[in-house]
Write a protein that holds these residues in place. Structure first.
Motif, PDB file in Angstrom:
ATOM      1  N   ALA A   1      -5.358  13.480  -2.339  1.00 14.86           N
ATOM      2  CA  ALA A   1      -6.098  12.410  -1.668  1.00 14.86           C
ATOM      3  C   ALA A   1      -5.305  11.115  -1.550  1.00 14.86           C
ATOM      4  O   ALA A   1      -5.685  10.235  -0.765  1.00 14.86           O
ATOM      5  N   LEU A   2      -4.211  10.994  -2.292  1.00 13.42           N
ATOM      6  CA  LEU A   2      -3.504   9.720  -2.345  1.00 13.42           C
ATOM      7  C   LEU A   2      -2.978   9.276  -0.985  1.00 13.42           C
ATOM      8  O   LEU A   2      -3.147   8.110  -0.598  1.00 13.42           O
ATOM      9  N   ARG A   3      -2.311  10.170  -0.267  1.00 17.37           N
ATOM     10  CA  ARG A   3      -1.750   9.780   1.024  1.00 17.37           C
ATOM     11  C   ARG A   3      -2.856   9.385   1.984  1.00 17.37           C
ATOM     12  O   ARG A   3      -2.696   8.436   2.777  1.00 17.37           O
TER      13      ARG A   3
ATOM     14  N   GLY B   1       0.804  -1.216   0.000  1.00 11.90           N
ATOM     15  CA  GLY B   1       0.000   0.000   0.000  1.00 11.90           C
ATOM     16  C   GLY B   1       0.838   1.267   0.000  1.00 11.90           C
ATOM     17  O   GLY B   1       0.612   2.181  -0.794  1.00 11.90           O
ATOM     18  N   SER B   2       1.846   1.340   0.882  1.00 12.96           N
ATOM     19  CA  SER B   2       2.652   2.550   0.992  1.00 12.96           C
ATOM     20  C   SER B   2       3.530   2.773  -0.227  1.00 12.96           C
ATOM     21  O   SER B   2       3.686   3.904  -0.698  1.00 12.96           O
ATOM     22  N   VAL B   3       4.123   1.675  -0.773  1.00 12.96           N
ATOM     23  CA  VAL B   3       4.994   1.812  -1.950  1.00 12.96           C
ATOM     24  C   VAL B   3       4.207   2.309  -3.147  1.00 12.96           C
ATOM     25  O   VAL B   3       4.609   3.270  -3.823  1.00 12.96           O
ATOM     26  N   PHE B   4       3.065   1.690  -3.407  1.00 13.19           N
ATOM     27  CA  PHE B   4       2.294   2.094  -4.573  1.00 13.19           C
ATOM     28  C   PHE B   4       1.599   3.438  -4.350  1.00 13.19           C
ATOM     29  O   PHE B   4       1.292   4.139  -5.313  1.00 13.19           O
ATOM     30  N   ALA B   5       1.351   3.800  -3.106  1.00 15.26           N
ATOM     31  CA  ALA B   5       0.805   5.132  -2.837  1.00 15.26           C
ATOM     32  C   ALA B   5       1.829   6.201  -3.213  1.00 15.26           C
ATOM     33  O   ALA B   5       1.491   7.223  -3.815  1.00 15.26           O
ATOM     34  N   ARG B   6       3.108   5.991  -2.834  1.00 12.70           N
ATOM     35  CA  ARG B   6       4.148   6.954  -3.194  1.00 12.70           C
ATOM     36  C   ARG B   6       4.352   7.008  -4.704  1.00 12.70           C
ATOM     37  O   ARG B   6       4.523   8.080  -5.283  1.00 12.70           O
ATOM     38  N   ARG B   7       4.319   5.846  -5.333  1.00 11.66           N
ATOM     39  CA  ARG B   7       4.463   5.823  -6.790  1.00 11.66           C
ATOM     40  C   ARG B   7       3.305   6.551  -7.460  1.00 11.66           C
ATOM     41  O   ARG B   7       3.492   7.329  -8.401  1.00 11.66           O
ATOM     42  N   THR B   8       2.091   6.295  -6.977  1.00 16.67           N
ATOM     43  CA  THR B   8       0.928   6.951  -7.553  1.00 16.67           C
ATOM     44  C   THR B   8       0.946   8.451  -7.281  1.00 16.67           C
ATOM     45  O   THR B   8       0.455   9.236  -8.090  1.00 16.67           O
ATOM     46  N   ALA B   9       1.525   8.857  -6.146  1.00 20.45           N
ATOM     47  CA  ALA B   9       1.646  10.282  -5.861  1.00 20.45           C
ATOM     48  C   ALA B   9       2.563  10.957  -6.882  1.00 20.45           C
ATOM     49  O   ALA B   9       2.268  12.057  -7.367  1.00 20.45           O
ATOM     50  N   TRP B  10       3.686  10.323  -7.189  1.00 22.37           N
ATOM     51  CA  TRP B  10       4.561  10.847  -8.238  1.00 22.37           C
ATOM     52  C   TRP B  10       3.810  10.937  -9.564  1.00 22.37           C
ATOM     53  O   TRP B  10       3.901  11.936 -10.287  1.00 22.37           O
ATOM     54  N   THR B  11       3.071   9.888  -9.882  1.00 20.20           N
ATOM     55  CA  THR B  11       2.310   9.865 -11.136  1.00 20.20           C
ATOM     56  C   THR B  11       1.323  11.019 -11.194  1.00 20.20           C
ATOM     57  O   THR B  11       1.230  11.724 -12.206  1.00 20.20           O
ATOM     58  N   ALA B  12       0.575  11.212 -10.102  1.00 20.52           N
ATOM     59  CA  ALA B  12      -0.432  12.277 -10.094  1.00 20.52           C
ATOM     60  C   ALA B  12       0.225  13.655 -10.189  1.00 20.52           C
ATOM     61  O   ALA B  12      -0.269  14.540 -10.900  1.00 20.52           O
ATOM     62  N   GLY B  13       1.331  13.854  -9.470  1.00 23.54           N
ATOM     63  CA  GLY B  13       1.990  15.159  -9.486  1.00 23.54           C
ATOM     64  C   GLY B  13       2.550  15.520 -10.849  1.00 23.54           C
ATOM     65  O   GLY B  13       2.333  16.632 -11.354  1.00 23.54           O
ATOM     66  N   ILE B  14       3.270  14.593 -11.471  1.00 18.01           N
ATOM     67  CA  ILE B  14       3.846  14.859 -12.794  1.00 18.01           C
ATOM     68  C   ILE B  14       2.755  14.992 -13.845  1.00 18.01           C
ATOM     69  O   ILE B  14       2.827  15.836 -14.751  1.00 18.01           O
ATOM     70  N   THR B  15       1.713  14.165 -13.736  1.00 18.81           N
ATOM     71  CA  THR B  15       0.605  14.268 -14.680  1.00 18.81           C
ATOM     72  C   THR B  15      -0.075  15.627 -14.575  1.00 18.81           C
ATOM     73  O   THR B  15      -0.490  16.208 -15.588  1.00 18.81           O
ATOM     74  N   LEU B  16      -0.184  16.141 -13.352  1.00 17.22           N
ATOM     75  CA  LEU B  16      -0.766  17.466 -13.154  1.00 17.22           C
ATOM     76  C   LEU B  16       0.062  18.538 -13.855  1.00 17.22           C
ATOM     77  O   LEU B  16      -0.476  19.383 -14.584  1.00 17.22           O
ATOM     78  N   ILE B  17       1.379  18.514 -13.664  1.00 17.55           N
ATOM     79  CA  ILE B  17       2.249  19.520 -14.279  1.00 17.55           C
ATOM     80  C   ILE B  17       2.210  19.403 -15.802  1.00 17.55           C
ATOM     81  O   ILE B  17       2.066  20.408 -16.517  1.00 17.55           O
ATOM     82  N   ALA B  18       2.323  18.180 -16.311  1.00 20.99           N
ATOM     83  CA  ALA B  18       2.300  17.984 -17.757  1.00 20.99           C
ATOM     84  C   ALA B  18       0.949  18.367 -18.348  1.00 20.99           C
ATOM     85  O   ALA B  18       0.867  18.924 -19.457  1.00 20.99           O
ATOM     86  N   GLY B  19      -0.133  18.087 -17.606  1.00 20.26           N
ATOM     87  CA  GLY B  19      -1.457  18.454 -18.099  1.00 20.26           C
ATOM     88  C   GLY B  19      -1.651  19.952 -18.196  1.00 20.26           C
ATOM     89  O   GLY B  19      -2.236  20.459 -19.158  1.00 20.26           O
ATOM     90  N   LEU B  20      -1.147  20.697 -17.197  1.00 26.58           N
ATOM     91  CA  LEU B  20      -1.234  22.156 -17.253  1.00 26.58           C
ATOM     92  C   LEU B  20      -0.404  22.717 -18.403  1.00 26.58           C
ATOM     93  O   LEU B  20      -0.821  23.671 -19.076  1.00 26.58           O
ATOM     94  N   ALA B  21       0.757  22.124 -18.635  1.00 23.42           N
ATOM     95  CA  ALA B  21       1.585  22.562 -19.760  1.00 23.42           C
ATOM     96  C   ALA B  21       0.884  22.307 -21.083  1.00 23.42           C
ATOM     97  O   ALA B  21       0.888  23.164 -21.988  1.00 23.42           O
ATOM     98  N   ALA B  22       0.249  21.138 -21.218  1.00 18.93           N
ATOM     99  CA  ALA B  22      -0.482  20.824 -22.445  1.00 18.93           C
ATOM    100  C   ALA B  22      -1.657  21.775 -22.643  1.00 18.93           C
ATOM    101  O   ALA B  22      -1.939  22.219 -23.763  1.00 18.93           O
ATOM    102  N   ALA B  23      -2.358  22.099 -21.532  1.00 21.91           N
ATOM    103  CA  ALA B  23      -3.482  23.032 -21.632  1.00 21.91           C
ATOM    104  C   ALA B  23      -3.009  24.407 -22.088  1.00 21.91           C
ATOM    105  O   ALA B  23      -3.669  25.069 -22.903  1.00 21.91           O
ATOM    106  N   TYR B  24      -1.869  24.851 -21.569  1.00 27.41           N
ATOM    107  CA  TYR B  24      -1.328  26.155 -21.962  1.00 27.41           C
ATOM    108  C   TYR B  24      -0.981  26.169 -23.449  1.00 27.41           C
ATOM    109  O   TYR B  24      -1.271  27.144 -24.162  1.00 27.41           O
ATOM    110  N   ILE B  25      -0.372  25.098 -23.924  1.00 26.57           N
ATOM    111  CA  ILE B  25      -0.001  25.019 -25.345  1.00 26.57           C
ATOM    112  C   ILE B  25      -1.236  25.024 -26.232  1.00 26.57           C
ATOM    113  O   ILE B  25      -1.305  25.741 -27.245  1.00 26.57           O
ATOM    114  N   LEU B  26      -2.240  24.208 -25.862  1.00 25.51           N
ATOM    115  CA  LEU B  26      -3.450  24.133 -26.679  1.00 25.51           C
ATOM    116  C   LEU B  26      -4.240  25.442 -26.643  1.00 25.51           C
ATOM    117  O   LEU B  26      -4.910  25.803 -27.613  1.00 25.51           O
TER     118      LEU B  26
END
Length: 504
Positions: free
Chosen positions: A283-285, A146-171
């Motif tokens: 919400a991940l943690r 649970g804790s390992v995949f929670a940390r991994r999913t937190a990284w996923t959510a954080g980077i996806t958020l940054i990349a998504g905002l960058a994509a929105a700005y470009i579009l």
């Protein structure tokens, strides 16, 4: 750097592998954020895809999971899970530049190439995913899943958020249908390919424990039969199938709904996606703590209905012509769905791994993936086929309140994608019912978990409040409940002791 498994794995090597597992999520999530989800659907609409095309495209990540079946035999025969995962990742992500090239052409042929490349990418990802999941089952200790995949999913959510905002700005800075937007889509897929190759390089540095010796060659059908003879795992599969049908009948068309029916730009969808990712990250943690403290099933019994409620409530966006209200409503729902899907994703992944016997995870995980493939792959195709049927139909209900001051009307108009959201809600309720039949060691009643969560929230309010009376209000009921539970447990223990004494 070797791709071969290691006969012996030290604690330091295992810890290094777990750190790399979390770190790698930053690069793989960048690839996903820039080349899948909203971006992928928007790219398809940019190329002129119809509703059916969107449905077939949305089914690619799921229907190709059927390749898990031959992947089981390959993994069991070669017994080199890291080599399979790395090679399939590299070859599959090489399809991203091919998809990027289609942005500069029009017609049916570019769409066919785009779709074919997506299926190759997803197919190889599914094939390698079978080896990856079984590898992770042996690498991560069970008490830390649970804790390992929670940390991994937190990284996923954080980077996806940054990349998504960058994509929105470009579009946002490119006009719909323009050559600038074609260039933007192509650039995002090229960058996604680069990040994917870095991800594969990190995965190649992670250690792989040697698989247990094979007890003779086992036919594929017999290998798959073991999970299907497990009653509890079959119940989990029933939940998985009904849940995937409910969710994937409607959610792949959120972008189409917001752009075509509500009239917003694709950049608006990207912003909503970023809001959802932020809620997911926050919400991940919280969910990770609950899965370790209670059980995965208990978390699912709370988060899954919340996500379904968010889907059904999307109907409200089509009931108003006030753009400000619609944007606010969509934002609220994306916060709700982003937070709840964090719990669903984390707990559903962990419960499938937890119910897989150690050493036999390959067959169990692959069987679970095949069930997801059939349900989630066929649902968006069915949705695309029925899109034209629902687009020509409308259901109107009029609720009115009459008083001496006059009459107030509340019209409800369901049309096109609204029907999908309502149908998804009905199927989602059935999925939650199927989940209630699954047994998981350590599970508690959903009401007890909710009470404890509410109790923690109330304590936080109490500690931050300057009103003395609030402390009494929030402190008295929980103490009475705790005392009542202690007395009830003591009474039960005394009865059991008396019964045992009488039997002797």
């Amino acid at each position: 750097m070797s791709l071969a498994p290691q006969p012996h794995l030290t604690d330091d090597e295992r810890e290094r592998g777990l750190r790399l597992l979390v770190f790698e999520a930053a690069f793989s999530s960048s690839t996903g954020a820039l080349t899948s989800g909203v971006v992928l659907t928007a790219f398809a609409l940019h190329l002129g895809a119809s509703n059916l095309w969107v449905g077939v495209l949305a089914s690619a990540p799921f229907i190709t999971q059927l390749l898990q079946i031959p992947a089981i035999a390959v993994v069991e025969r070669l017994r080199a899970r890291k080599r399979i995962a790395v090679l399939t990742s590299v070859v599959g992500r090489a399809m991203l530049p091919v998809m990027a090239a289609t942005a500069f052409f029009t017609g049916t042929l570019p769409l066919l190439i785009f779709l074919a490349a997506q299926y190759v990418l997803c197919g190889l990802s599914a094939f390698g995913g079978c080896a990856w999941n079984a590898w992770m089952r042996d690498l991560a200790p069970e008490n830390r899943l649970g804790s390992v995949f929670a940390r991994r999913t937190a990284w996923t959510a954080g980077i996806t958020l940054i990349a998504g905002l960058a994509a929105a700005y470009i579009l946002e800075r490119t006009a719909a249908g323009s050559s600038g937007r074609s260039l933007a889509f192509a650039a995002m897929f090229i960058v996604g390919c680069t990040m994917g190759m870095v991800s594969a390089a990190i995965v190649a540095r992670m250690p792989e424990p040697l698989m247990a010796p094979a007890g003779g060659r086992i036919p594929l059908l017999r290998l798959l039969r073991a999970p299907l003879t497990d009653l509890n795992f079959r119940r989990l599969l029933a939940f998985v199938v009904s849940w995937q049908v409910a969710v994937n009948l409607a959610t792949p068309f959120f972008t189409v709904f917001i752009v075509q029916q509500l009239g917003f730009d694709v950049s608006m969808v990207m912003v909503l996606s970023a809001i959802s990712q932020l809620a997911n990250l926050l919400a991940l943690r919280f969910w990770g703590t609950l899965t370790d403290r209670f059980s995965n099933k208990t978390v699912l019994m709370v988060s899954a209905p919340a996500y379904i409620l968010g889907i059904v409530a999307m109907i409200g966006a089509s009931q108003s012509s006030n753009a400000t209200f619609v944007i606010g409503w969509l934002g609220f729902l994306h916060v709700l769905m982003g937070a709840s899907v964090a719990g669903v994703t984390l707990a559903s992944t962990a419960i499938a791994l937890k119910l897989s016997p150690k050493g036999e995870a390959t067959a169990y995980v692959a069987t679970n993936a095949v069930a997801i493939a059939l349900a989630a792959g066929l649902a968006p195709i069915l949705g695309g086929l029925l899109a034209d049927f629902f687009s020509a139909r409308k259901l109107e209900l009029l609720l009115s309140w009459t008083s001496p001051a006059g009459t107030v009307s509340f019209p409800l108009r369901l049309s096109h994608w609204d029907f999908y959201f309502l149908l998804a809600g009905v199927l989602g309720l059935y999925a939650v019912h199927r989940l209630s039949l699954v047994a998981e060691e350590g599970e508690i009643e959903r009401r007890e978990m909710v009470e404890q969560v509410v109790g923690r929230t109330l304590r936080a309010i109490r500690n931050s409040s300057s009103v003395a009376g609030l402390r009494v209000i929030t402190e008295l009921p929980p103490s009475l409940v705790r005392d009542a539970r202690v007395r009830l447990r003591l009474t039960r223990m005394r009865k059991r002791k008396a019964l045992r004494t009488a039997l002797r």
